[in-house]
Design a protein around this motif. Structure first.
Motif, mmCIF file in Angstrom:
data_model
loop_
_atom_site.group_PDB
_atom_site.id
_atom_site.type_symbol
_atom_site.label_atom_id
_atom_site.label_comp_id
_atom_site.label_asym_id
_atom_site.label_seq_id
_atom_site.Cartn_x
_atom_site.Cartn_y
_atom_site.Cartn_z
ATOM 1 N N THR A 76 13.192 35.450 -20.625
ATOM 2 C CA THR A 76 13.130 34.753 -21.904
ATOM 3 C C THR A 76 12.025 35.284 -22.809
ATOM 4 O OG1 THR A 76 13.988 32.748 -20.851
ATOM 5 C CG2 THR A 76 12.936 32.499 -22.994
ATOM 6 N N HIS A 77 10.836 35.485 -22.266
ATOM 7 C CA HIS A 77 9.731 35.904 -23.140
ATOM 8 C C HIS A 77 8.633 36.578 -22.333
ATOM 9 C CE1 HIS A 77 7.551 35.781 -26.960
ATOM 10 N NE2 HIS A 77 6.466 35.476 -26.270
ATOM 11 N N LEU A 78 7.905 37.470 -22.995
ATOM 12 C CA LEU A 78 6.733 38.122 -22.421
ATOM 13 C C LEU A 78 5.516 37.776 -23.265
ATOM 14 C CD1 LEU A 78 6.392 41.721 -21.090
ATOM 15 C CD2 LEU A 78 4.811 40.947 -22.856
ATOM 16 N N SER A 79 4.437 37.363 -22.612
ATOM 17 C CA SER A 79 3.205 37.007 -23.308
ATOM 18 C C SER A 79 2.041 37.754 -22.681
ATOM 19 C CB SER A 79 2.946 35.499 -23.233
ATOM 20 O OG SER A 79 3.987 34.770 -23.856
ATOM 21 N N SER A 80 1.053 38.103 -23.502
ATOM 22 C CA SER A 80 -0.159 38.734 -22.995
ATOM 23 C C SER A 80 -1.296 38.499 -23.980
ATOM 24 C CB SER A 80 0.042 40.241 -22.781
ATOM 25 O OG SER A 80 0.320 40.887 -24.012
ATOM 26 N N ASN A 81 -2.509 38.417 -23.454
ATOM 27 C CA ASN A 81 -3.677 38.250 -24.301
ATOM 28 C C ASN A 81 -3.972 39.532 -25.076
ATOM 29 O OD1 ASN A 81 -3.977 35.677 -23.322
ATOM 30 N ND2 ASN A 81 -5.619 36.198 -21.899
ATOM 31 N N ARG A 98 2.546 23.122 -21.530
ATOM 32 C CA ARG A 98 1.708 24.307 -21.669
ATOM 33 C C ARG A 98 1.553 25.009 -20.328
ATOM 34 N NH1 ARG A 98 -0.369 20.349 -24.829
ATOM 35 N NH2 ARG A 98 -0.719 20.835 -27.029
ATOM 36 N N LEU A 99 1.259 26.291 -20.417
ATOM 37 C CA LEU A 99 0.955 27.084 -19.230
ATOM 38 C C LEU A 99 -0.503 27.513 -19.304
ATOM 39 C CD1 LEU A 99 2.165 28.585 -16.681
ATOM 40 C CD2 LEU A 99 2.242 30.602 -18.164
ATOM 41 N N PHE A 108 -9.743 30.741 -19.396
ATOM 42 C CA PHE A 108 -8.499 29.982 -19.407
ATOM 43 C C PHE A 108 -7.834 30.209 -20.757
ATOM 44 C CE2 PHE A 108 -9.823 26.330 -16.327
ATOM 45 C CZ PHE A 108 -9.676 27.203 -15.269
ATOM 46 N N SER A 109 -6.588 30.612 -20.757
ATOM 47 C CA SER A 109 -5.822 30.670 -22.002
ATOM 48 C C SER A 109 -4.609 29.764 -21.873
ATOM 49 C CB SER A 109 -5.388 32.104 -22.324
ATOM 50 O OG SER A 109 -4.609 32.645 -21.274
ATOM 51 N N LEU A 110 -4.263 29.087 -22.963
ATOM 52 C CA LEU A 110 -3.145 28.143 -22.979
ATOM 53 C C LEU A 110 -2.001 28.710 -23.803
ATOM 54 C CD1 LEU A 110 -5.282 26.171 -21.814
ATOM 55 C CD2 LEU A 110 -4.262 24.392 -23.249
ATOM 56 N N GLY A 113 4.807 25.941 -23.795
ATOM 57 C CA GLY A 113 5.895 25.986 -22.834
ATOM 58 C C GLY A 113 7.268 25.961 -23.460
ATOM 59 N N THR A 114 7.356 25.885 -24.782
ATOM 60 C CA THR A 114 8.661 25.870 -25.447
ATOM 61 C C THR A 114 8.893 27.124 -26.278
ATOM 62 O OG1 THR A 114 7.680 24.580 -27.250
ATOM 63 C CG2 THR A 114 8.807 23.363 -25.503
ATOM 64 N N SER A 115 7.925 27.502 -27.108
ATOM 65 C CA SER A 115 8.069 28.712 -27.921
ATOM 66 C C SER A 115 7.215 29.862 -27.390
ATOM 67 C CB SER A 115 7.687 28.427 -29.374
ATOM 68 O OG SER A 115 6.367 27.922 -29.444
ATOM 69 N N PHE A 116 6.396 29.611 -26.342
ATOM 70 C CA PHE A 116 5.639 30.626 -25.619
ATOM 71 C C PHE A 116 4.599 31.337 -26.489
ATOM 72 C CE2 PHE A 116 10.102 30.627 -24.024
ATOM 73 C CZ PHE A 116 9.865 29.829 -22.912
ATOM 74 N N ASN A 117 4.112 30.691 -27.516
ATOM 75 C CA ASN A 117 3.080 31.288 -28.351
ATOM 76 C C ASN A 117 1.699 30.896 -27.833
ATOM 77 O OD1 ASN A 117 4.138 28.657 -29.510
ATOM 78 N ND2 ASN A 117 2.154 28.806 -30.542
ATOM 79 N N PHE A 118 0.706 31.704 -28.182
ATOM 80 C CA PHE A 118 -0.673 31.459 -27.752
ATOM 81 C C PHE A 118 -1.239 30.238 -28.473
ATOM 82 C CE2 PHE A 118 -5.199 32.059 -28.692
ATOM 83 C CZ PHE A 118 -5.713 32.117 -27.408
ATOM 84 N N GLU A 119 -2.021 29.414 -27.743
ATOM 85 C CA GLU A 119 -2.592 28.213 -28.344
ATOM 86 C C GLU A 119 -4.116 28.225 -28.374
ATOM 87 O OE1 GLU A 119 -1.034 24.601 -26.780
ATOM 88 O OE2 GLU A 119 0.962 24.923 -27.642
#
Length: 462
Positions: A76-81, A98-99, A108-110, A113-119
């Protein structure tokens, strides 16, 4: 996905791809379930046909022979700092919104959990965070680092207590008791410690392992702790007396993870560097129910929170495998061969069980969801065919053959040169036959699971 026409530097026109962020609607399956129960309607049966997508309900409705629906097989999605670090641990918040991602520099990064964007981002530890665990009630988060420090956090990430020098070496795992009054920690200093959560005092030390203790897990209902160590042993402990009550000698190398079944606690699964995965029944004197050996080391392990017979394993080569002990005791029921580019370090399901997050040494977090019945793009995906070019994780250029064709908007981009990862088209032999079979668009099953043509049952279930 939309596209428009742009002007290239040489004056020719070329196609510009515009990707849209995928968003998961977690609430709609629950809303539909509420509607059906309120009006006394029967739960709809899901058949392998696209029109049944709207009838898929929440994962807790598929615990029987239809549990195959709950396999999170779709990327579904890939996220990275922005500043990338290796990610040793990830955890979903108890409500699944949230993840939490812990990194090697102690942050800690949040992530949504729905749109997978950085918070948000915060400095949590002075050294690498190696493990995190929420209490069963979801009121507290406990984390440990490589310096042997344990910190206790509120849900708003206000630190309320720090157990400095809780261990003398790196903390490897933490687990809460069933009533959250105590928790156990294990470390590379060869011991386990039981802590009183209310006052943060050490209550008992469990000694018996002869090398680094890599994993610990508290039984979901009983006073029983399982631990795995670098001395190749799995030990079961009585936390009231601090005694070892049983030792499992089946593994031939370092035991990396041991986990009780979270729903009823009848089964114990362990993975080891001897490339084996073993499932034991604690009701029958630790009878070995399943043993699976592979060519690649298994590195991470997680039971499905809803389906009591299903667990997920992350491998050293970046693949993710799904096992179902009620369906197949000899091989995984589904494999994502190119889920990550490097070793999978951590796995975490959200509370509902419909989203799986995985972290890796490739310094990314990837999200996996349940696939639609007969998804036409099930294997037209780089996590299955390894065609990872350009912005593949945004859904761009998933079909590499179409991208390379010359179109009316201009010449296609050149093919990757030999020796680059994009040009790799070969697959490991153990996956080759499975993917070529499942890639048949006329198979009529859920992605990754075949269905016998002679029956009308759900795919992947005989």
């Amino acid at each position: 996905m939309d596209h428009n026409i742009g002007q290239a530097t040489d004056g020719s026109t070329q196609k510009k791809y515009v990707s849209h962020r995928r968003t998961i609607d977690v609430s709609s399956p629950f809303n539909r379930l509420y509607y059906l129960k309120r009006h006394g309607l029967a739960t709809p049966i899901i058949q392998p046909e696209t029109s049944y997508t709207l009838n898929i309900l929440s994962p807790d409705q598929y615990k029987g022979n239809d549990r195959v629906i709950n396999l999170t097989s779709k990327f579904t999605h890939l996220s990275s700092n922005k500043v990338k670090h290796v990610i040793p641990a990830i955890r979903w918040t108890p409500e699944g919104r949230r993840l939490i991602v812990a990194t090697y520099n102690g942050e800690f990064s949040l992530w949504s959990g729905t749109s997978f964007n950085f918070e948000s981002l915060m400095q949590a530890h002075d050294s690498a965070v190696t493990t995190m665990e929420y209490s069963h009630a979801g009121d507290w988060l406990v984390s440990g680092d490589t310096d042997g420090t344990i910190k206790i956090w509120q849900p708003n990430f206000n630190m309320v207590k720090e157990l400095d020098s809780a261990h003398t070496e790196c903390i490897r795992d933490i687990s809460f008791s069933n009533n959250d009054s105590k928790f156990v920690s294990c470390s590379d200093d060869n011991i386990l410690k039981i802590w009183n959560f209310s006052n943060g005092k050490e209550e008992r030390i469990l000694k018996g392992h002869h090398w680094d203790v890599k994993s610990c897990d508290w039984h979901p209902y009983m006073g029983l702790i399982a631990s795995g160590s670098k001395d190749n042993l799995v030990k079961l402990w009585d936390p009231r007396l601090g005694n070892c009550v049983s030792t499992i000698l089946k593994f031939k190398h370092t035991v990396l993870k041991t986990r009780f079944q979270p729903t009823n606690g009848n089964l114990l699964v362990g993975i080891s560097k001897d490339k084996s995965c073993r499932v034991f029944d604690i009701r029958q004197n630790m009878k070995e129910l399943m043993t699976i050996r592979d060519e690649i080391d298994n590195m991470s392990l997680l039971w499905h929170p809803i389906n009591e017979s299903t667990f997920t394993v992350g491998s050293y080569d970046g693949s993710i495998k799904y096992f179902d002990i009620l369906q197949d005791l000899e091989k995984p029921v589904h494999v994502i061969p190119y889920a990550h580019d490097k070793c999978v370090t951590s796995l975490s399901y959200n509370a509902a069980g419909n989203i799986l997050a995985s972290a890796s040494k490739d310094r990314t977090i990837r999200f996996w969801t349940r696939a639609r019945p007969v998804d036409p793009n099930a294997y037209d995906d780089p996590t299955y065919n390894n065609h990872k070019i350009n912005g593949w994780y945004f859904g761009i250029n998933n079909n590499i053959n179409a991208v390379r064709e010359k179109s009316e908007f201009g010449a296609a981009p050149p093919a990757p040169t030999s020796g680059t990862p994009e040009s790799t088209t070969s697959m490991p032999s153990r996956y080759e036959a499975k993917i070529s079979h499942d890639n048949n668009k006329n198979s009529g099953g859920l992605p990754g699971l075949s269905m016998p043509s002679s029956t009308g049952t759900l795919p992947g279930l005989g």
